[in-house]
Design a protein around this motif. Structure first.
Motif, PDB file in Angstrom:
ATOM      1  N   ASP A 191      38.046  50.312  45.825  1.00  0.00           N
ATOM      2  CA  ASP A 191      37.793  51.024  44.579  1.00  0.00           C
ATOM      3  C   ASP A 191      38.520  50.319  43.448  1.00  0.00           C
ATOM      4  O   ASP A 191      39.641  50.682  43.069  1.00  0.00           O
ATOM      5  CB  ASP A 191      38.255  52.483  44.707  1.00  0.00           C
ATOM      6  N   ILE A 192      37.889  49.294  42.908  1.00  0.00           N
ATOM      7  CA  ILE A 192      38.527  48.479  41.881  1.00  0.00           C
ATOM      8  C   ILE A 192      38.289  49.097  40.502  1.00  0.00           C
ATOM      9  O   ILE A 192      37.186  49.557  40.199  1.00  0.00           O
ATOM     10  CB  ILE A 192      37.998  47.020  41.950  1.00  0.00           C
ATOM     11  N   PRO A 193      39.301  49.184  39.657  1.00  0.00           N
ATOM     12  CA  PRO A 193      39.129  49.814  38.338  1.00  0.00           C
ATOM     13  C   PRO A 193      38.388  48.896  37.366  1.00  0.00           C
ATOM     14  O   PRO A 193      38.071  47.738  37.668  1.00  0.00           O
ATOM     15  CB  PRO A 193      40.574  50.048  37.887  1.00  0.00           C
ATOM     16  N   LEU A 194      38.140  49.437  36.185  1.00  0.00           N
ATOM     17  CA  LEU A 194      37.550  48.638  35.115  1.00  0.00           C
ATOM     18  C   LEU A 194      38.534  47.551  34.698  1.00  0.00           C
ATOM     19  O   LEU A 194      39.717  47.828  34.466  1.00  0.00           O
ATOM     20  CB  LEU A 194      37.215  49.527  33.919  1.00  0.00           C
ATOM     21  N   LEU A 237      33.877  39.040  32.853  1.00  0.00           N
ATOM     22  CA  LEU A 237      33.305  38.132  33.844  1.00  0.00           C
ATOM     23  C   LEU A 237      34.192  37.967  35.070  1.00  0.00           C
ATOM     24  O   LEU A 237      33.951  37.094  35.903  1.00  0.00           O
ATOM     25  CB  LEU A 237      33.041  36.766  33.199  1.00  0.00           C
ATOM     26  N   HIS A 238      35.209  38.777  35.191  1.00  0.00           N
ATOM     27  CA  HIS A 238      36.117  38.714  36.334  1.00  0.00           C
ATOM     28  C   HIS A 238      35.384  39.187  37.591  1.00  0.00           C
ATOM     29  O   HIS A 238      34.630  40.164  37.544  1.00  0.00           O
ATOM     30  CB  HIS A 238      37.319  39.623  36.071  1.00  0.00           C
ATOM     31  N   PRO A 239      35.570  38.526  38.756  1.00  0.00           N
ATOM     32  CA  PRO A 239      34.935  39.024  39.984  1.00  0.00           C
ATOM     33  C   PRO A 239      35.470  40.407  40.347  1.00  0.00           C
ATOM     34  O   PRO A 239      36.618  40.742  40.043  1.00  0.00           O
ATOM     35  CB  PRO A 239      35.319  37.974  41.035  1.00  0.00           C
ATOM     36  N   ARG A 240      34.621  41.195  41.010  1.00  0.00           N
ATOM     37  CA  ARG A 240      35.030  42.535  41.429  1.00  0.00           C
ATOM     38  C   ARG A 240      35.034  42.685  42.946  1.00  0.00           C
ATOM     39  O   ARG A 240      35.593  43.645  43.471  1.00  0.00           O
ATOM     40  CB  ARG A 240      34.106  43.584  40.807  1.00  0.00           C
ATOM     41  N   SER A 241      34.414  41.757  43.648  1.00  0.00           N
ATOM     42  CA  SER A 241      34.384  41.819  45.110  1.00  0.00           C
ATOM     43  C   SER A 241      35.335  40.772  45.676  1.00  0.00           C
ATOM     44  O   SER A 241      35.532  39.710  45.069  1.00  0.00           O
ATOM     45  CB  SER A 241      32.967  41.575  45.634  1.00  0.00           C
ATOM     46  N   PRO A 242      35.940  41.025  46.842  1.00  0.00           N
ATOM     47  CA  PRO A 242      36.883  40.060  47.415  1.00  0.00           C
ATOM     48  C   PRO A 242      36.201  38.796  47.934  1.00  0.00           C
ATOM     49  O   PRO A 242      36.847  37.762  48.046  1.00  0.00           O
ATOM     50  CB  PRO A 242      37.535  40.842  48.561  1.00  0.00           C
ATOM     51  N   ILE A 243      34.915  38.894  48.242  1.00  0.00           N
ATOM     52  CA  ILE A 243      34.196  37.774  48.847  1.00  0.00           C
ATOM     53  C   ILE A 243      32.822  37.648  48.208  1.00  0.00           C
ATOM     54  O   ILE A 243      32.148  38.650  47.949  1.00  0.00           O
ATOM     55  CB  ILE A 243      34.046  37.964  50.376  1.00  0.00           C
ATOM     56  N   SER A 244      32.413  36.419  47.950  1.00  0.00           N
ATOM     57  CA  SER A 244      31.029  36.117  47.599  1.00  0.00           C
ATOM     58  C   SER A 244      30.580  34.973  48.511  1.00  0.00           C
ATOM     59  O   SER A 244      31.235  34.696  49.521  1.00  0.00           O
ATOM     60  CB  SER A 244      30.898  35.772  46.105  1.00  0.00           C
ATOM     61  N   VAL A 267      25.495  30.949  55.612  1.00  0.00           N
ATOM     62  CA  VAL A 267      26.133  30.794  54.308  1.00  0.00           C
ATOM     63  C   VAL A 267      27.612  30.505  54.499  1.00  0.00           C
ATOM     64  O   VAL A 267      28.189  30.762  55.558  1.00  0.00           O
ATOM     65  CB  VAL A 267      25.966  32.076  53.457  1.00  0.00           C
ATOM     66  N   ALA A 268      28.216  29.947  53.471  1.00  0.00           N
ATOM     67  CA  ALA A 268      29.674  29.779  53.443  1.00  0.00           C
ATOM     68  C   ALA A 268      30.254  30.931  52.635  1.00  0.00           C
ATOM     69  O   ALA A 268      29.729  31.283  51.566  1.00  0.00           O
ATOM     70  CB  ALA A 268      30.044  28.442  52.819  1.00  0.00           C
ATOM     71  N   VAL A 269      31.300  31.546  53.148  1.00  0.00           N
ATOM     72  CA  VAL A 269      31.941  32.614  52.388  1.00  0.00           C
ATOM     73  C   VAL A 269      32.800  31.999  51.293  1.00  0.00           C
ATOM     74  O   VAL A 269      33.209  30.836  51.370  1.00  0.00           O
ATOM     75  CB  VAL A 269      32.789  33.527  53.297  1.00  0.00           C
ATOM     76  N   LYS A 270      33.040  32.781  50.277  1.00  0.00           N
ATOM     77  CA  LYS A 270      33.871  32.319  49.158  1.00  0.00           C
ATOM     78  C   LYS A 270      34.868  33.434  48.853  1.00  0.00           C
ATOM     79  O   LYS A 270      34.480  34.522  48.415  1.00  0.00           O
ATOM     80  CB  LYS A 270      33.005  31.990  47.953  1.00  0.00           C
ATOM     81  N   PHE A 271      36.151  33.178  49.132  1.00  0.00           N
ATOM     82  CA  PHE A 271      37.186  34.152  48.821  1.00  0.00           C
ATOM     83  C   PHE A 271      37.471  34.089  47.320  1.00  0.00           C
ATOM     84  O   PHE A 271      37.947  33.074  46.816  1.00  0.00           O
ATOM     85  CB  PHE A 271      38.455  33.865  49.617  1.00  0.00           C
ATOM     86  N   ASN A 272      37.168  35.175  46.649  1.00  0.00           N
ATOM     87  CA  ASN A 272      37.394  35.226  45.208  1.00  0.00           C
ATOM     88  C   ASN A 272      38.874  35.410  44.909  1.00  0.00           C
ATOM     89  O   ASN A 272      39.582  36.111  45.636  1.00  0.00           O
ATOM     90  CB  ASN A 272      36.595  36.364  44.581  1.00  0.00           C
ATOM     91  N   SER A 273      39.316  34.778  43.841  1.00  0.00           N
ATOM     92  CA  SER A 273      40.719  34.862  43.465  1.00  0.00           C
ATOM     93  C   SER A 273      40.907  35.904  42.369  1.00  0.00           C
ATOM     94  O   SER A 273      40.127  35.961  41.410  1.00  0.00           O
ATOM     95  CB  SER A 273      41.232  33.511  42.983  1.00  0.00           C
ATOM     96  N   PHE A 274      41.929  36.716  42.498  1.00  0.00           N
ATOM     97  CA  PHE A 274      42.265  37.706  41.487  1.00  0.00           C
ATOM     98  C   PHE A 274      43.555  37.331  40.759  1.00  0.00           C
ATOM     99  O   PHE A 274      44.114  38.136  40.015  1.00  0.00           O
ATOM    100  CB  PHE A 274      42.362  39.088  42.130  1.00  0.00           C
TER     101      PHE A 274
END
Length: 254
Positions: free
Chosen positions: A83-86, A91-98, A116-123
């Motif tokens: 449950d990620i806030p606003l 344009l910031h990613p909201r999911s941990p993985i794409s 597919v290759a997973v992509k760990f999004n950075s926060f």
């Protein structure tokens, strides 16, 4: 050296922060025995990698980027409930993985048709000192993780307005379970950005004598590298490199 991490203010109190790699050593390293019986040596007890300073020091170098939330894997499907806030940045990613399409790896040994290759999004954005880059690689010696991070180099003295994305291939198709929040996603090591000058020579009489003396000491005195050559460390890496080893300061949940 100074490394600066920044995240969206809405995530500051809940997002797991990067940690020194020496504080994220795995539980299996803590649990393994410092010696093991070797049938190749006639049943003699030999030292395990738990007593190998280069092995431990590589795992302890740099810092770890942790997974921001639990990720569940069932029958090859990845899901999460976060449950990620606003966020302040639109344009910031909201999911941990794409994901990356398989075609982006075509022609490399990493390519798996239809996978597919997973992509760990950075926060976190990461800023290092001028003249330095960041080597991002799979957590060292962590073949227990069900993925394999692709290694990349990022000039984070200049590129620090957005976060690094960490692509990986899934190496354990039979894995079902949960990657817990805090699982090491990437190990990052600052490196100086400068050219190398390679000088190739032969051993002179003095070097050959020192070679034999060093080799003899290494063969005859277990722990000679640690006592005579290894630079002092602090924390878990130093403790684990001692004969017998002790528990790391902190073990990741993976």
């Amino acid at each position: 050296m100074r490394v600066v991490f920044r995240c969206d203010p809405a995530l500051r109190d809940t997002l797991p922060a990067p940690v020194p790699a020496r504080e994220a050593l795995p539980g299996w390293l803590r649990d393994m025995a410092p010696r093991a019986t070797s049938e190749l040596h006639g049943g003699e007890a030999v030292r395990t990698v738990k007593q190998c300073p280069p092995f431990i020091d590589a795992m302890s170098h740099g810092f770890i980027i942790p997974l921001p939330c639990d990720v569940r894997i069932e029958a090859g499907r990845l899901s999460w409930d976060w449950d990620i806030p606003l966020l302040a940045a639109a344009l910031h990613p909201r999911s941990p993985i794409s994901f990356h399409t398989p075609a982006q790896l075509e022609g490399t040994p990493l390519h798996r048709p239809g996978q597919v290759a997973v992509k760990f999004n950075s926060f976190w954005t990461i800023e290092v000192e001028p003249g330095w880059s960041l080597l991002a690689t799979h957590p060292v010696n962590r073949d227990d993780l069900p993925f394999r991070l692709l290694t990349g180099m990022v000039d984070c003295d200049r590129y620090h307005d957005v976060g690094i994305l960490f692509p990986a291939v899934w190496t354990d198709p039979g894995f079902d379970g949960v990657l817990p929040r805090g699982t090491p996603v990437a190990q990052c090591i600052p490196v100086r950005r400068e050219s190398l000058t390679l000088q190739v020579e032969t051993l002179g009489d003095g070097e050959a004598a020192r070679y034999d003396a060093a080799a003899r000491a290494l063969l005859e005195a277990p722990g000679h590298y640690r006592r005579a050559y290894r630079a002092a460390r602090s924390g878990a890496a130093e403790a684990l490199a001692q004969p017998g080893g002790i528990e790391p300061q902190r073990a990741d949940p993976a």
